[in-house]
Design a protein around this motif. Structure first.
Motif, PDB file in Angstrom:
ATOM      1  N   GLY A   1     -17.702   5.791  12.793  1.00 50.39           N
ATOM      2  CA  GLY A   1     -17.478   5.548  14.216  1.00 50.39           C
ATOM      3  C   GLY A   1     -16.194   6.168  14.727  1.00 50.39           C
ATOM      4  N   HIS A   2     -15.496   5.418  15.568  1.00 45.80           N
ATOM      5  CA  HIS A   2     -14.282   5.947  16.209  1.00 45.80           C
ATOM      6  C   HIS A   2     -13.144   6.158  15.223  1.00 45.80           C
ATOM      7  CE1 HIS A   2     -13.300   1.646  15.991  1.00 45.80           C
ATOM      8  NE2 HIS A   2     -12.034   2.011  16.092  1.00 45.80           N
ATOM      9  N   ARG A   3     -13.284   5.635  14.009  1.00 45.51           N
ATOM     10  CA  ARG A   3     -12.231   5.830  13.010  1.00 45.51           C
ATOM     11  C   ARG A   3     -12.303   7.200  12.330  1.00 45.51           C
ATOM     12  NH1 ARG A   3     -12.573  -0.303  10.438  1.00 45.51           N
ATOM     13  NH2 ARG A   3     -10.911  -1.183  11.747  1.00 45.51           N
ATOM     14  N   LEU A   4     -13.349   7.941  12.579  1.00 45.56           N
ATOM     15  CA  LEU A   4     -13.487   9.258  11.971  1.00 45.56           C
ATOM     16  C   LEU A   4     -12.545  10.242  12.662  1.00 45.56           C
ATOM     17  CD1 LEU A   4     -14.935  10.963   9.874  1.00 45.56           C
ATOM     18  CD2 LEU A   4     -16.655  11.517  11.594  1.00 45.56           C
ATOM     19  N   LEU A   5     -11.539  10.699  11.912  1.00 45.13           N
ATOM     20  CA  LEU A   5     -10.511  11.577  12.460  1.00 45.13           C
ATOM     21  C   LEU A   5     -10.470  12.940  11.775  1.00 45.13           C
ATOM     22  CD1 LEU A   5      -7.574   8.994  12.694  1.00 45.13           C
ATOM     23  CD2 LEU A   5      -9.198   9.647  14.495  1.00 45.13           C
ATOM     24  N   VAL A  18     -26.603  15.473  10.254  1.00 41.02           N
ATOM     25  CA  VAL A  18     -25.142  15.388  10.282  1.00 41.02           C
ATOM     26  C   VAL A  18     -24.604  15.713  11.672  1.00 41.02           C
ATOM     27  CG1 VAL A  18     -23.015  16.447   9.421  1.00 41.02           C
ATOM     28  CG2 VAL A  18     -24.862  15.873   7.823  1.00 41.02           C
ATOM     29  N   ILE A  19     -25.044  16.833  12.223  1.00 42.97           N
ATOM     30  CA  ILE A  19     -24.553  17.261  13.539  1.00 42.97           C
ATOM     31  C   ILE A  19     -24.937  16.244  14.610  1.00 42.97           C
ATOM     32  CG2 ILE A  19     -24.744  19.013  15.332  1.00 42.97           C
ATOM     33  CD1 ILE A  19     -23.072  19.925  12.996  1.00 42.97           C
ATOM     34  N   SER A  20     -26.165  15.743  14.532  1.00 45.99           N
ATOM     35  CA  SER A  20     -26.622  14.765  15.513  1.00 45.99           C
ATOM     36  C   SER A  20     -25.763  13.505  15.471  1.00 45.99           C
ATOM     37  CB  SER A  20     -28.092  14.428  15.257  1.00 45.99           C
ATOM     38  OG  SER A  20     -28.537  13.431  16.152  1.00 45.99           O
ATOM     39  N   ALA A  21     -25.452  13.031  14.262  1.00 47.19           N
ATOM     40  CA  ALA A  21     -24.652  11.815  14.131  1.00 47.19           C
ATOM     41  C   ALA A  21     -23.232  12.034  14.639  1.00 47.19           C
ATOM     42  CB  ALA A  21     -24.628  11.369  12.671  1.00 47.19           C
ATOM     43  N   LEU A  22     -22.653  13.191  14.355  1.00 52.93           N
ATOM     44  CA  LEU A  22     -21.299  13.487  14.850  1.00 52.93           C
ATOM     45  C   LEU A  22     -21.269  13.517  16.372  1.00 52.93           C
ATOM     46  CD1 LEU A  22     -20.223  16.239  12.289  1.00 52.93           C
ATOM     47  CD2 LEU A  22     -19.288  13.915  12.467  1.00 52.93           C
ATOM     48  N   LYS A  23     -22.318  14.053  16.960  1.00 52.63           N
ATOM     49  CA  LYS A  23     -22.394  14.048  18.429  1.00 52.63           C
ATOM     50  C   LYS A  23     -22.580  12.627  18.954  1.00 52.63           C
ATOM     51  CE  LYS A  23     -24.168  18.776  18.967  1.00 52.63           C
ATOM     52  NZ  LYS A  23     -25.334  19.622  19.357  1.00 52.63           N
ATOM     53  N   ASP A  24     -23.361  11.822  18.243  1.00 57.77           N
ATOM     54  CA  ASP A  24     -23.596  10.437  18.675  1.00 57.77           C
ATOM     55  C   ASP A  24     -22.296   9.650  18.789  1.00 57.77           C
ATOM     56  OD1 ASP A  24     -26.333  10.768  18.838  1.00 57.77           O
ATOM     57  OD2 ASP A  24     -26.777   9.780  16.930  1.00 57.77           O
ATOM     58  N   ILE A  25     -21.392   9.863  17.834  1.00 54.39           N
ATOM     59  CA  ILE A  25     -20.140   9.093  17.844  1.00 54.39           C
ATOM     60  C   ILE A  25     -19.043   9.811  18.635  1.00 54.39           C
ATOM     61  CG2 ILE A  25     -20.702   8.001  15.630  1.00 54.39           C
ATOM     62  CD1 ILE A  25     -18.479   9.788  14.380  1.00 54.39           C
ATOM     63  N   TYR A  31     -17.565  12.699  18.130  1.00 53.95           N
ATOM     64  CA  TYR A  31     -16.517  13.227  17.272  1.00 53.95           C
ATOM     65  C   TYR A  31     -15.948  14.506  17.879  1.00 53.95           C
ATOM     66  CZ  TYR A  31     -14.194  15.178  13.150  1.00 53.95           C
ATOM     67  OH  TYR A  31     -13.266  15.712  12.285  1.00 53.95           O
ATOM     68  N   ARG A  32     -14.631  14.545  18.063  1.00 58.25           N
ATOM     69  CA  ARG A  32     -13.998  15.679  18.739  1.00 58.25           C
ATOM     70  C   ARG A  32     -12.892  16.332  17.919  1.00 58.25           C
ATOM     71  NH1 ARG A  32     -13.693  14.158  25.204  1.00 58.25           N
ATOM     72  NH2 ARG A  32     -15.786  13.262  25.371  1.00 58.25           N
ATOM     73  N   GLN A  33     -12.865  16.030  16.640  1.00 61.32           N
ATOM     74  CA  GLN A  33     -11.835  16.614  15.783  1.00 61.32           C
ATOM     75  C   GLN A  33     -12.398  17.840  15.053  1.00 61.32           C
ATOM     76  OE1 GLN A  33      -8.755  15.344  16.097  1.00 61.32           O
ATOM     77  NE2 GLN A  33      -9.570  13.795  17.507  1.00 61.32           N
ATOM     78  N   LEU A  34     -11.866  18.140  13.885  1.00 58.89           N
ATOM     79  CA  LEU A  34     -12.202  19.375  13.184  1.00 58.89           C
ATOM     80  C   LEU A  34     -13.468  19.222  12.331  1.00 58.89           C
ATOM     81  CD1 LEU A  34     -10.894  22.196  12.946  1.00 58.89           C
ATOM     82  CD2 LEU A  34      -9.860  21.425  10.795  1.00 58.89           C
ATOM     83  N   PHE A  35     -14.426  20.137  12.536  1.00 58.15           N
ATOM     84  CA  PHE A  35     -15.576  20.293  11.641  1.00 58.15           C
ATOM     85  C   PHE A  35     -15.102  21.264  10.565  1.00 58.15           C
ATOM     86  CE2 PHE A  35     -19.661  22.092  10.299  1.00 58.15           C
ATOM     87  CZ  PHE A  35     -20.472  20.968  10.228  1.00 58.15           C
ATOM     88  N   ASN A  36     -14.552  20.686   9.507  1.00 59.41           N
ATOM     89  CA  ASN A  36     -13.696  21.424   8.593  1.00 59.41           C
ATOM     90  C   ASN A  36     -14.420  21.824   7.311  1.00 59.41           C
ATOM     91  OD1 ASN A  36     -10.992  22.287   7.574  1.00 59.41           O
ATOM     92  ND2 ASN A  36     -11.391  20.646   6.108  1.00 59.41           N
TER      93      ASN A  36
END
Length: 280
Positions: free
Chosen positions: A205-209, A236-243, A245-250
């Protein structure tokens, strides 16, 4: 969400040379690897060296999003003197992150159970809670957040490991109660542990940095480019968009760097094409 890369892809180059090579290839969003962090801080003039790197990045449009603390740290080492040294090292790296002007420092939770003893498991948890409470206070003073990485556990084939499940990381953060702690999601670790990838990301969730993105076939941590293993990247991409996520796709892809530098250059150009396909 920005595509980025872990700088150990060019671990054989100096930090500055590696950063500039990435930039020349269109990769200007970076995670500073533990190798490059050590190379930049091994001398007494480390503060000047880090400030020079920060200026180099500013002059060349490079953004440092995250850095990895030394991989050998064990915040739950049974040798308590060694554990104190490792906690002090992690604290020092929070200062390094501050000097580089980057916000997120990735770190592994400590300990791996060697027996089936619940007492040993509880001791590992207790030592981690103590370490992260201390580190969170230090990180707050530097304006840095420690991102605890999910670890790898071969279910039924090896010992329990703290952090193999996202619930472990959330429980640590809940218990410490500090905004200076977040999560780094490692896709390859999750795949070997056989986590449901979408569910795991939603649990962050929002804790993903921060992220460590790579692929494998589920048998080990192979660090391949996406689509080099069996991870469902659409999920993976869908879930990152759901939450949101605006940090680095590293990309953490040392499995791709066993090659001469010109070949690695070509692989990074290809990696950019993969990202463009994935991000549509």
């Amino acid at each position: 969400m920005r595509p980025g890369i872990w700088t150990s892809f060019y671990a054989d180059l100096s930090p500055g040379d590696a950063f500039l090579r990435f930039a020349d290839l269109g990769w200007k969003d970076l995670e500073v690897s533990a190798e490059h962090g050590k190379a930049a801080t091994q001398n007494d003039d480390w503060k000047e060296q880090l400030r020079n790197l920060r200026k180099l990045c500013a002059d060349n449009g490079i953004t440092l999003w995250q850095m990895h603390a030394p991989l050998e740290l064990n915040l739950a080492d049974s040798d308590l003197q060694k554990r104190e040294q490792d906690i002090n090292t992690a604290a020092k790296w929070a200062e390094y992150a501050h000097e580089l002007g980057l916000p997120h420092l990735v770190i592994h939770p400590g300990g791996r159970r060697k027996t089936e003893s619940d007492a040993e498991k509880n001791e590992i948890i207790s030592l981690n809670l103590d370490a992260f409470a201390r580190l969170a206070e230090i990180a707050s003073g530097f304006g840095v957040k420690f991102c605890i990485e999910n670890m790898m556990e071969r279910i039924g084939q090896g010992p329990w490991r703290l952090g193999a499940r996202i619930s472990d990381l959330n429980e640590i953060i809940d218990a410490v109660g500090s905004d200076a702690l977040g999560i780094c999601f490692d896709s390859s670790h999750a795949n070997v542990t056989k986590l449901d990838m979408s569910q795991a990301i939603h649990e962050c969730g929002h804790r993903l940095l921060a992220t460590h993105i790579s692929d494998n076939d589920g048998s080990g941590d192979q660090h391949k480019l996406p689509f080099g293993g069996n991870i469902d990247w659409e999920s993976v991409i869908s879930a990152l968009k759901d939450i949101d996520y605006r940090q680095l796709f590293n990309l953490e892809i040392p499995g791709e760097n066993k090659a001469p530098v010109p070949v690695r250059d070509a692989r990074l150009r290809y990696a950019r094409e993969i990202w463009e396909y994935m991000s549509v």
